[in-house]
Structures are given as C-alpha cells and as structure tokens.
Design a protein around this motif. Structure first.
Motif, mmCIF file in Angstrom:
data_model
loop_
_atom_site.group_PDB
_atom_site.id
_atom_site.type_symbol
_atom_site.label_atom_id
_atom_site.label_comp_id
_atom_site.label_asym_id
_atom_site.label_seq_id
_atom_site.Cartn_x
_atom_site.Cartn_y
_atom_site.Cartn_z
ATOM 1 N N THR A 185 0.857 -1.193 0.000
ATOM 2 C CA THR A 185 0.000 0.000 0.000
ATOM 3 C C THR A 185 0.890 1.238 0.000
ATOM 4 O O THR A 185 2.111 1.141 0.201
ATOM 5 N N LEU A 186 0.269 2.391 -0.190
ATOM 6 C CA LEU A 186 1.028 3.650 -0.176
ATOM 7 C C LEU A 186 1.662 3.854 1.193
ATOM 8 O O LEU A 186 2.834 4.223 1.309
ATOM 9 N N GLU A 187 0.877 3.578 2.238
ATOM 10 C CA GLU A 187 1.414 3.731 3.589
ATOM 11 C C GLU A 187 2.549 2.747 3.837
ATOM 12 O O GLU A 187 3.576 3.106 4.430
ATOM 13 N N ASP A 188 2.379 1.526 3.350
ATOM 14 C CA ASP A 188 3.411 0.506 3.494
ATOM 15 C C ASP A 188 4.713 0.992 2.842
ATOM 16 O O ASP A 188 5.810 0.807 3.390
ATOM 17 N N ALA A 189 4.589 1.633 1.691
ATOM 18 C CA ALA A 189 5.772 2.169 0.993
ATOM 19 C C ALA A 189 6.456 3.233 1.860
ATOM 20 O O ALA A 189 7.686 3.235 2.017
ATOM 21 N N ALA A 190 5.657 4.131 2.425
ATOM 22 C CA ALA A 190 6.223 5.198 3.265
ATOM 23 C C ALA A 190 6.897 4.615 4.502
ATOM 24 O O ALA A 190 8.025 4.985 4.848
ATOM 25 N N VAL A 191 6.185 3.687 5.165
ATOM 26 C CA VAL A 191 6.701 3.102 6.415
ATOM 27 C C VAL A 191 8.009 2.352 6.152
ATOM 28 O O VAL A 191 8.987 2.478 6.903
ATOM 29 N N LYS A 192 8.042 1.576 5.064
ATOM 30 C CA LYS A 192 9.253 0.802 4.761
ATOM 31 C C LYS A 192 10.421 1.711 4.367
ATOM 32 O O LYS A 192 11.552 1.475 4.778
ATOM 33 N N ALA A 193 10.115 2.750 3.592
ATOM 34 C CA ALA A 193 11.187 3.681 3.197
ATOM 35 C C ALA A 193 11.775 4.364 4.434
ATOM 36 O O ALA A 193 12.993 4.545 4.538
ATOM 37 N N MET A 194 10.906 4.737 5.363
ATOM 38 C CA MET A 194 11.395 5.404 6.575
ATOM 39 C C MET A 194 12.227 4.451 7.428
ATOM 40 O O MET A 194 13.251 4.846 7.988
ATOM 41 N N ALA A 195 11.789 3.185 7.511
ATOM 42 C CA ALA A 195 12.543 2.192 8.290
ATOM 43 C C ALA A 195 13.934 1.997 7.682
ATOM 44 O O ALA A 195 14.946 2.047 8.389
ATOM 45 N N VAL A 196 13.980 1.807 6.365
ATOM 46 C CA VAL A 196 15.272 1.597 5.693
ATOM 47 C C VAL A 196 16.181 2.805 5.907
ATOM 48 O O VAL A 196 17.374 2.667 6.211
ATOM 49 N N GLN A 197 15.608 3.969 5.784
ATOM 50 C CA GLN A 197 16.377 5.198 5.945
ATOM 51 C C GLN A 197 16.996 5.279 7.349
ATOM 52 O O GLN A 197 18.097 5.776 7.533
ATOM 53 N N ARG A 198 16.252 4.769 8.332
ATOM 54 C CA ARG A 198 16.758 4.800 9.720
ATOM 55 C C ARG A 198 17.675 3.618 10.016
ATOM 56 O O ARG A 198 18.103 3.427 11.157
ATOM 57 N N GLY A 199 17.909 2.787 9.013
ATOM 58 C CA GLY A 199 18.781 1.637 9.212
ATOM 59 C C GLY A 199 18.076 0.474 9.877
ATOM 60 O O GLY A 199 18.708 -0.461 10.378
ATOM 61 N N GLU A 200 16.736 0.494 9.890
ATOM 62 C CA GLU A 200 15.977 -0.609 10.493
ATOM 63 C C GLU A 200 15.517 -1.576 9.410
ATOM 64 O O GLU A 200 15.529 -1.252 8.239
ATOM 65 N N LYS A 201 15.053 -2.757 9.862
ATOM 66 C CA LYS A 201 14.527 -3.735 8.915
ATOM 67 C C LYS A 201 13.109 -3.284 8.511
ATOM 68 O O LYS A 201 12.311 -2.959 9.384
ATOM 69 N N PRO A 202 12.801 -3.257 7.214
ATOM 70 C CA PRO A 202 11.450 -2.814 6.835
ATOM 71 C C PRO A 202 10.383 -3.820 7.268
ATOM 72 O O PRO A 202 10.516 -5.015 7.027
ATOM 73 N N LYS A 203 9.359 -3.288 7.930
ATOM 74 C CA LYS A 203 8.279 -4.154 8.429
ATOM 75 C C LYS A 203 6.945 -3.620 7.942
ATOM 76 O O LYS A 203 6.791 -2.416 7.735
ATOM 77 N N SER A 204 5.968 -4.525 7.821
ATOM 78 C CA SER A 204 4.632 -4.057 7.462
ATOM 79 C C SER A 204 3.906 -3.579 8.707
ATOM 80 O O SER A 204 4.159 -4.065 9.806
ATOM 81 N N MET A 205 3.002 -2.616 8.518
ATOM 82 C CA MET A 205 2.237 -2.128 9.650
ATOM 83 C C MET A 205 0.756 -2.140 9.255
ATOM 84 O O MET A 205 0.401 -1.707 8.171
ATOM 85 N N ILE A 206 -0.082 -2.678 10.130
ATOM 86 C CA ILE A 206 -1.512 -2.733 9.804
ATOM 87 C C ILE A 206 -2.229 -1.501 10.365
ATOM 88 O O ILE A 206 -2.998 -0.845 9.686
ATOM 89 N N PHE A 207 -1.970 -1.224 11.643
ATOM 90 C CA PHE A 207 -2.526 -0.034 12.280
ATOM 91 C C PHE A 207 -1.433 0.682 13.058
ATOM 92 O O PHE A 207 -0.560 0.026 13.633
ATOM 93 N N SER A 208 -1.479 2.000 13.123
ATOM 94 C CA SER A 208 -0.469 2.699 13.931
ATOM 95 C C SER A 208 -0.843 2.720 15.407
ATOM 96 O O SER A 208 0.027 2.748 16.264
ATOM 97 N N ALA A 209 -2.136 2.681 15.710
ATOM 98 C CA ALA A 209 -2.543 2.644 17.124
ATOM 99 C C ALA A 209 -2.444 1.199 17.629
ATOM 100 O O ALA A 209 -2.259 0.274 16.826
#
Lengths: 57, 530
Positions: free
Chosen positions: B301-325
């Motif tokens: 998803t678009l959010e999945d793309a954003a979340v994974k890009a941010m994780a990679v940028q921070r040097g973390e392993k990219p993970k999927s996220m279903i809900f932020s809360a």
C-alpha cells in the motif's frame, strides 16, 4: 555518480497557464515568472500549427 | 428556472480560474447551476447535454469566454452574471498589481530569464504539447499538468526530452516537489533524504505526506499516469530514477505506480537494481515477488511504501504495519461502531476524490472481504451499471471523467457537491453499514474540505437515525500540519462530526472492513498482515 541536475538543486520556473500555480509557487518563495498564456491563432490549433511551421522556415 | 448567458469575445481565462468561478457562482443563493467556460466545441457539447446551451453561446468560438447560469429569476440571473464579471475584473486587477512582469509567451519569458530551467505547463490539452515542445527546444525540463494530450504526443515529447537529457513530467502530472517547491497539487512537506518517483499524483501526495512526519522528502518526480504504459516505456520513471540516483541529497528512493506493462516493469526494476541506494517499490495491486526477486523492497500500500522507506532510511529492517494505534484501541473503536449497527447494514460505501486511494481501498477490501463494485473496478465484471447507484460493497471515484469533464464539474478535491449528495443517498440506504471517505489537502485543493464534508456527515447520520439506524463514517486525510488547510484541524472537524478518522487511507479501509464484518476479519488481518 554524475553531476546532480541543476534544476533539482535550484529550480527556476516559468509558469505557463494557470495563474493559481504561479501564486502557489510565489507563496513558497520559488524563483518563478508567469506567462499569461492565450490561445495562439485565436484558438485555432490547425492555424497555430501552420504558423509554427512558417516560423521554423 | 431561468437560463441566461453572457459571452465575452476574445477573453481567455485558464481552466482552474474558471472552475473556481463556477464553483463560487454555483454556491450563491437562487442558483441551480452556473458555468464559466471557454466556448470550445467540447464545452458547448456539455452545455447542450445539460440543456443550458443558449444561441449566444452556440455562436461563440473557442477564444470567447461564456458565463451560463440557471437561476430562480431573470433578475437573479443578471445579478449572478454581474457578480461573475466583478470576480473577473478583480482577478485581472490583481494580476496587473501583484505580478511584477507579465509575459505573453514562453519565448518572451525564456528570453528575459535565460537561467530558468523548468517550465510548468497548464494550458488546455490541445495546446499543451506545443508549449512543452518549445520548452524542450529552449533546453528546459518540463512538467505538463494538463491532461487531454494525445498519447502519441506524449511519446514524441518524452523521446525528444530523453535525447536532450531533459525530463518531461506528465502529461497529466498532478504533483511534483522539486527541492521543496511544490508544483501542481502538492503538500507542504519537511525536507529530508527520501526521494519519490510516482505515476500517480495522489499516491505521491500520500507517500510524501507520511514521510514528511519522519525523515522527510528530497524530491517528488511525477511521471504522468501513462508513463509506464507499453507505448511510452517508462521513459520519465527511468530518467527520474537516474536523477535521484545522482542526487547526493537522496539516500532512499520510493517508486509508485499501478502495475506497469510487463516489459516496462522489467526495465524499471532492472534500472532500479543498478542504483545502489535502497529502493522501495509500490506497484499497487501488482505481484510483490518480481520486486523481491530484483533485490528491491516491495510495498503493498502507499502507507506501506512510506513506512518501509522510513525504516530503511533509519537503518531498520522494513516491516509491514496494519494499524499505527495499538490493536486494543483499534478493536475498541471498531466495536463501538459495529455494535450500534442493525443486522441489515452490511455494506461499505466508499465515496472517493482520489482515484489511487479508491483503487487502494478496493484492493484491501478485496483481500479481506471480497469483491466490490465500482466505476473503476478491479475486474471488468465488477463495473457498476450506473455509477450513481450502489450495489453491495461499492467504491466510487468522483475524480473520473464521468463526474468532471463529461458533466463540466470541477474536480472533487475542490468541489464537494456530488460527494455530499452521494453521502446522503447512502445514508438513506438501509444496507449501508459504513461510509468511507478520503480528503486531500495541499496546494491546489479546497481550503476547507473537512468543514464542507463534516456538515454532510452530521446530516447523513441524522438521516440514518431517522430511519432507526446508526451510520458509521470512516475517513482519512492526506496532508501535513504545514499545509495551508492544516492536517490537524481538518481531522478535528471530521471527528467533531462523529467520523472515525484514521491516519491513512489503508488503515481507514481496514477499519471499514472490521466494521462491516462485525470484527470477523480481525484474525486474518493480523495473521496475514492484510
């Protein structure tokens, strides 16, 4: 890696058409000028194309 | 009703300006319909179909401006036409006062500003290629906001551009952000190291807005919606990838598109592989395997793309996220909504302004619940016979031509009437469980979309209540706190009207699936990360 493109570092923009976009660009502090575009050849596209060809001769 | 018109000979105004005038006139008291338009054949055809074409406008030409109003009385018609004239005079005055130098042609502007390097073209589609080609001849990159440019012109322009090392963004490129400057419809984002190349305008807005809350955005390069078609071959996306590869300010790259033609997909993934920077690829609805096989990071998803890009940028392993809360919180919210529904309320009704969001929501609902009907269906057999009438789970994209170009209405990002009417119609339907909405902020969008829709949410809930039902409304807002409309206050307005506001369109779609199924999809959602 090649030399990074200048337009990415320092975009200098000519806005052709909607004035709204020029206002938006200005409000963001962009380096921009506005072209108050009007349809060439009175809106007749075929005539406009013909004039373009003449210009290139 | 009384139809009156006025024609102003040889007076050209751009379509966005005319759209805004039409919208303002249409909202005046005693006005049933109002159009400010250039008297082109296409526009005259629209008026004829709407039954508002007058003899005067029929005789006018494409270079003449026409005002057509349908009002309660002849007096009111005259007042509204005068008001339109006032607005035009005011705008002309503002142009003369505020713009330092006004150029009449691209050539004149380029001569005065030889160091300019990018031309933004938003003239009518029939003339856009002409201006874009001139810009390329002058050695400048181009963004073509205009749509209605024939595909063969797009191919030709992009080939010329490629030859000269110039980028052609568009046609039909809604959004780009170059070095922090938004062109077209763009959100105000924080600067940072993540670059985006996108074939979908609202997709780019969604991903850039989400990343803005994290590491920030370097550039957004829009390609136009047809760039990854076979005929065009992804010329702009390939060049965009190279520009971001060469840009020292970009460390992570996100690519966004619908699934490209297979040959183009291969070219894009092969090029992305060579870059040497982490690349997240979101081919919305496409097969993630080919992306993974290319050694790139797939996003669903678009959010999945954003979340994974941010994780990679921070040097973390990219993970999927279903809900932020937290899951507890989400379950509680869903339960509060569905516990109030009647047994007959079973269906989701998505009423969209952004086509990419509509598509994304349908993909999520398909995986969780099953098929949905739409005017932009995932499968041909799911096409609504009549876009104005829902059937089971239904998702309607109000940005489609049938609601804009064909009936002469402005885009739903600045004009809400059609979506408002649909919300009220869905509220009257005893089978509607939940209404799903998207709201898009940023430059170019309406100044208070949530304010307009909040009033309708309250009315819709009241209609359902009068029918002895509770109506659930779920919404998401695409934007940032720095946008002119302010994300936070827009979300508050929707909450104040009783809507459940989710942080992304994907989360909002999941929430509606939970509500419509009374929580039955919860386990699958969590286990399979859908």
């Amino acid at each position: 890696m090649r030399e990074p493109a200048r337009f990415l570092r320092e975009p200098k923009i000519i806005n052709v058409g909607a004035k709204h976009f020029y206002d938006d660009l200005k409000s963001q502090g962009a380096d921009t000028v506005h072209v108050d575009w009007r349809p060439p050849a009175g809106g007749d596209r075929e005539m406009a194309d013909l004039l373009d060809k003449l210009k290139k001769l | 009703m009384v139809i009156r018109s006025r024609v102003y000979k040889g007076e050209y105004r751009d379509s966005i300006f005319l759209m805004r005038i039409s919208q303002q006139l249409g909202s005046l008291d005693g006005v049933r319909q109002a159009s400010a338009l250039m008297a082109t054949d296409a526009n005259k055809c629209l008026l004829r179909e709407a039954g508002t074409l007058t003899d005067e406008v029929e005789r006018a030409g494409p270079n003449d401006l026409a005002i057509v109003v349908d009002t309660v009385s002849p007096e009111r018609a005259e007042e509204v036409i005068s008001k339109a004239r006032e607005m035009m005079v005011e705008a002309a005055k503002e142009l003369a006062e505020k713009v330092e130098v006004i150029y009449r042609t691209l050539d004149a502007a380029a001569e005065a500003r030889p160091d300019s390097n990018l031309v933004l073209v938003s003239v009518p589609g029939a003339f856009a290629a002409r201006e874009a080609e001139r810009a390329l001849e002058l050695g400048k990159h181009v963004m073509i906001f205009s749509d209605g440019v024939p595909l063969e012109n797009e191919v030709r322009l992009k080939r010329i551009g490629r030859e000269r090392g110039l980028l052609v963004m568009g046609p039909d490129c809604g959004t780009s952000i170059i070095n922090g400057i938004g062109l077209g419809f763009a959100d105000v984002v924080n600067r940072g190291p993540i670059g985006i190349v996108a074939a979908a305008g609202t997709g780019a807005q969604a991903v850039s807005s989400l990343i803005s809350a994290g590491p920030g955005v370097s550039h957004v390069i829009g390609t136009g919606s047809r760039d990854l078609h076979d005929e065009v071959g992804g010329i702009t996306m390939l060049m965009g990838i190279q520009y971001l590869a060469d840009d020292p300010g970009t460390q992570t790259i996100v690519l966004i598109s619908k699934p490209p033609a297979p040959t183009v997909s291969k070219k894009v993934l092969d090029a992305a592989k060579q870059v040497g920077k982490p690349i997240v690829v979101c081919f919305l609805g496409g097969d993630p395997k080919i992306i993974e096989e290319a050694g790139l990071i797939p996003a669903t998803t678009l959010e999945d793309a954003a979340v994974k890009a941010m994780a990679v940028q921070r040097g973390e392993k990219p993970k999927s996220m279903i809900f932020s809360a937290s899951f507890d919180e989400v379950r509680k919210t869903a339960e509060e909504e569905y516990s109030r529904l009647e047994p007959g309320q079973r269906y989701i009704r998505g009423i969209y302004s952004g086509g990419t969001f509509c598509n994304e929501a349908m993909l999520i609902v398909r995986d969780l619940i099953g098929d949905a009907y739409s005017n932009i269906p995932l499968k041909p057999e799911l096409k609504l016979e009549d876009s104005n009438r829902s059937r089971e789970h239904t998702f309607v994209d109000y940005g489609e031509d049938e609601f804009t170009a064909k009936i002469g209405k402005p885009h739903p990002m600045i004009y809400h009437e059609l979506r408002q009417k649909r919300m009220l119609a869905e509220a009257s339907d005893p089978e509607t469980a939940v209404i799903l909405l998207d709201i898009v902020l940023g430059h170019g969008a309406d100044m208070d979309p949530a304010g307009a829709l909040a009033k309708t949410i309250i009315r819709a809930k009241k209609i359902a209540e009068e029918g002895g039902r509770y109506l659930s409304v779920v919404a998401s807002v695409c934007g940032t706190p720095q946008d002119p409309q302010d994300l936070t206050s827009q979300e508050e307005k929707l909450r104040g009207a009783g809507a459940v506001v989710m942080p992304s369109n994907a989360q909002a779609a999941r929430m509606t699936a939970l509500i419509a199924t009374r929580g039955k999809v919860w386990e699958r959602m969590v286990e399979e990360k859908l």
